[in-house]
Design an enzyme around this catalytic site. Structure first.
Site, PDB file in Angstrom:
ATOM      1  N   ASN A  54       0.858  -1.189   0.000  1.00 45.38           N
ATOM      2  CA  ASN A  54       0.000   0.000   0.000  1.00 45.38           C
ATOM      3  C   ASN A  54       0.895   1.240   0.000  1.00 45.38           C
ATOM      4  O   ASN A  54       1.455   1.596   1.031  1.00 45.38           O
ATOM      5  CB  ASN A  54      -0.905  -0.036   1.248  1.00 45.38           C
ATOM      6  CG  ASN A  54      -1.747   1.214   1.380  1.00 45.38           C
ATOM      7  OD1 ASN A  54      -1.825   2.020   0.456  1.00 45.38           O
ATOM      8  ND2 ASN A  54      -2.383   1.381   2.534  1.00 45.38           N
ATOM      9  N   LYS A  59       0.025   4.288  -0.411  1.00 43.63           N
ATOM     10  CA  LYS A  59      -0.644   5.501   0.081  1.00 43.63           C
ATOM     11  C   LYS A  59      -0.399   6.670  -0.885  1.00 43.63           C
ATOM     12  O   LYS A  59      -0.242   6.443  -2.077  1.00 43.63           O
ATOM     13  CB  LYS A  59      -0.172   5.819   1.497  1.00 43.63           C
ATOM     14  CG  LYS A  59      -0.284   4.599   2.412  1.00 43.63           C
ATOM     15  CD  LYS A  59      -0.181   4.898   3.860  1.00 43.63           C
ATOM     16  CE  LYS A  59      -0.322   3.593   4.625  1.00 43.63           C
ATOM     17  NZ  LYS A  59      -0.499   3.792   6.040  1.00 43.63           N
ATOM     18  N   HIS A  74     -10.010   1.355   4.231  1.00 41.24           N
ATOM     19  CA  HIS A  74      -8.784   1.627   4.995  1.00 41.24           C
ATOM     20  C   HIS A  74      -9.099   2.657   6.081  1.00 41.24           C
ATOM     21  O   HIS A  74      -9.858   3.603   5.864  1.00 41.24           O
ATOM     22  CB  HIS A  74      -7.691   2.152   4.064  1.00 41.24           C
ATOM     23  CG  HIS A  74      -6.349   2.170   4.716  1.00 41.24           C
ATOM     24  ND1 HIS A  74      -5.993   3.132   5.630  1.00 41.24           N
ATOM     25  CD2 HIS A  74      -5.299   1.312   4.637  1.00 41.24           C
ATOM     26  CE1 HIS A  74      -4.767   2.874   6.079  1.00 41.24           C
ATOM     27  NE2 HIS A  74      -4.331   1.770   5.484  1.00 41.24           N
ATOM     28  N   GLU A 118      -7.527   5.093   7.185  1.00 38.10           N
ATOM     29  CA  GLU A 118      -7.243   6.493   6.846  1.00 38.10           C
ATOM     30  C   GLU A 118      -8.425   7.117   6.102  1.00 38.10           C
ATOM     31  O   GLU A 118      -8.613   8.332   6.146  1.00 38.10           O
ATOM     32  CB  GLU A 118      -5.938   6.584   6.032  1.00 38.10           C
ATOM     33  CG  GLU A 118      -4.725   6.410   6.941  1.00 38.10           C
ATOM     34  CD  GLU A 118      -3.482   5.865   6.248  1.00 38.10           C
ATOM     35  OE1 GLU A 118      -3.431   5.832   5.009  1.00 38.10           O
ATOM     36  OE2 GLU A 118      -2.550   5.463   6.982  1.00 38.10           O
ATOM     37  N   GLU A 159      -6.241  -4.521  10.372  1.00 37.34           N
ATOM     38  CA  GLU A 159      -5.242  -3.485  10.618  1.00 37.34           C
ATOM     39  C   GLU A 159      -5.650  -2.658  11.837  1.00 37.34           C
ATOM     40  O   GLU A 159      -6.461  -1.719  11.712  1.00 37.34           O
ATOM     41  CB  GLU A 159      -5.143  -2.538   9.415  1.00 37.34           C
ATOM     42  CG  GLU A 159      -4.688  -3.194   8.138  1.00 37.34           C
ATOM     43  CD  GLU A 159      -4.053  -2.165   7.196  1.00 37.34           C
ATOM     44  OE1 GLU A 159      -2.889  -2.331   6.866  1.00 37.34           O
ATOM     45  OE2 GLU A 159      -4.728  -1.195   6.818  1.00 37.34           O
ATOM     46  N   GLY A 208       1.583   2.736  10.978  1.00 41.22           N
ATOM     47  CA  GLY A 208       2.581   3.806  10.944  1.00 41.22           C
ATOM     48  C   GLY A 208       3.216   4.158  12.280  1.00 41.22           C
ATOM     49  O   GLY A 208       3.922   5.157  12.387  1.00 41.22           O
ATOM     50  N   SER A 267       2.485  -1.477  10.509  1.00 37.85           N
ATOM     51  CA  SER A 267       3.908  -1.433  10.879  1.00 37.85           C
ATOM     52  C   SER A 267       4.691  -2.712  10.599  1.00 37.85           C
ATOM     53  O   SER A 267       5.656  -3.010  11.312  1.00 37.85           O
ATOM     54  CB  SER A 267       4.061  -1.051  12.357  1.00 37.85           C
ATOM     55  OG  SER A 267       3.617   0.263  12.569  1.00 37.85           O
ATOM     56  N   GLY A 280       2.541  -0.980   4.388  1.00 39.97           N
ATOM     57  CA  GLY A 280       2.557   0.425   3.971  1.00 39.97           C
ATOM     58  C   GLY A 280       3.985   0.899   3.768  1.00 39.97           C
ATOM     59  O   GLY A 280       4.637   0.574   2.775  1.00 39.97           O
ATOM     60  N   GLY A 281       4.491   1.650   4.747  1.00 40.90           N
ATOM     61  CA  GLY A 281       5.812   2.278   4.658  1.00 40.90           C
ATOM     62  C   GLY A 281       6.899   1.399   4.060  1.00 40.90           C
ATOM     63  O   GLY A 281       7.585   1.818   3.118  1.00 40.90           O
TER      64      GLY A 281
HETATM   65  P1  PGA Z   1       2.190   0.794   7.673  1.00 43.98           P
HETATM   66  O1  PGA Z   1       0.784   0.947   6.918  1.00 43.98           O
HETATM   67  O2  PGA Z   1       2.790  -0.531   7.245  1.00 43.98           O
HETATM   68  O3  PGA Z   1       2.999   1.970   7.190  1.00 43.98           O
HETATM   69  O4  PGA Z   1       1.907   0.825   9.117  1.00 43.98           O
HETATM   70  C1  PGA Z   1      -0.065  -0.140   6.722  1.00 43.98           C
HETATM   71  C2  PGA Z   1      -1.344   0.319   6.090  1.00 43.98           C
HETATM   72  O5  PGA Z   1      -1.819   1.425   6.411  1.00 43.98           O
HETATM   73  O6  PGA Z   1      -1.932  -0.386   5.257  1.00 43.98           O
END
Ligand code: PGA
Length: 245
Positions: free
Chosen positions: A11, A13, A100, A102, A169, A175, A206, A227-228
């Site tokens: 992802n 983002k 998601h 967010e 999640e 994050g 994370s 994500g990251g």
């Molecule tokens: P993250 O994000 O791995 O940066 O924590 C995961 C996500 O939001 O899908």
């Protein structure tokens, strides 16, 4: 966990431009050569702007492309700034992430998410439904109620559930570098799988090159939403490799 079919969903983002596609060949080559590649499903979910160029780049590779969200309306219409499932499919997406946190935090509720899922399934996209409790909900010990509600309402009146993957999640984990305790994570995934049968359930929040060694031991997880760490091809490859060691 060494011989299990696993999803690795990247992802991205709201990160990345055309130059971010330059390192994808590393992942393509890694996957081609990796002995256990028939156990691995990689899906890249870049911003909408990169879906087309990325699909071209990944053509003839074993990797799929997905989107991070879609508008709920099936048809074209006066919705400035929006993109619907049909348009995503048209430019090469095979999957779409829906729900998601967010986006939930920006006002998407379970009812809207349900309409979005239906519109995505209608055009043949596979859906990654994100669910997860906030830190307040965790403290109040209502995680199970929250997850049940998100799944129940999100999937209301949907028949072909085999095109849906659930991604658990926890919002407090995204994050932050913090992941759930292994036994808690095992129990939560177990709860989801028992209550809502026949779903693949991924973990997201994370995931990185260090904690993957701990996460891979939780044997009811069917993959990861990353994500990251997924924006760096080397880290992403490292996570996949470590899962299978
Ligand atoms: P993250 O994000 O791995 O940066 O924590 C995961 C996500 O939001 O899908």
């Amino acid at each position: 966990m060494t011989n299990k079919y696993m999803y690795f969903i990247a992802n991205w983002k709201m990160y990345g431009g055309l130059n971010s596609l330059n390192s994808l060949h590393k992942v393509i080559n890694f996957l081609r050569k990796f002995k256990k590649n028939n156990f691995i499903k990689i899906v890249y979910c870049p911003p909408h702007t990169l879906i087309r160029p990325m699909s071209k780049k990944l053509k003839n590779s074993l990797i799929n492309v997905g989107a991070q969200n879609c508008h709920e309306n099936d048809n074209y219409g006066p919705f400035t700034g929006s993109v619907n499932a049909k348009m995503l499919k048209n430019v090469g997406a095979k999957f779409v992430i829906i729900g998601h946190s967010e986006n939930r935090l920006r006002g998407e509720n379970n009812k809207l998410i349900n309409i979005k899922i239906k519109s995505a399934l209608k055009v043949g996209l596979k859906v990654i439904l994100c669910i997860g409790e906030t830190s307040v909900e965790k403290r109040k010990k209502i995680t199970k109620q929250i997850l049940s509600k998100q799944i129940k309402l999100g999937l209301d009146k949907i028949k072909n559930k085999n095109k849906i993957i659930i991604a658990y999640e926890p919002v407090w984990s995204i994050g932050t570098g913090i992941i759930p305790k292994p036994e808690d994570l095992f129990n939560t995934i177990n709860f989801i799988k028992k209550k809502f049968k026949n779903f693949k359930v991924l973990y997201g929040g994370s995931v990185n090159t260090k904690n993957i060694n701990e996460l891979k031991l939780i044997d009811n997880i069917d993959g990861f939403l990353i994500g990251g760490a997924s924006q760096d091809s080397k880290k992403f490859i490292d996570i996949i490799k470590k899962t299978y060691i």
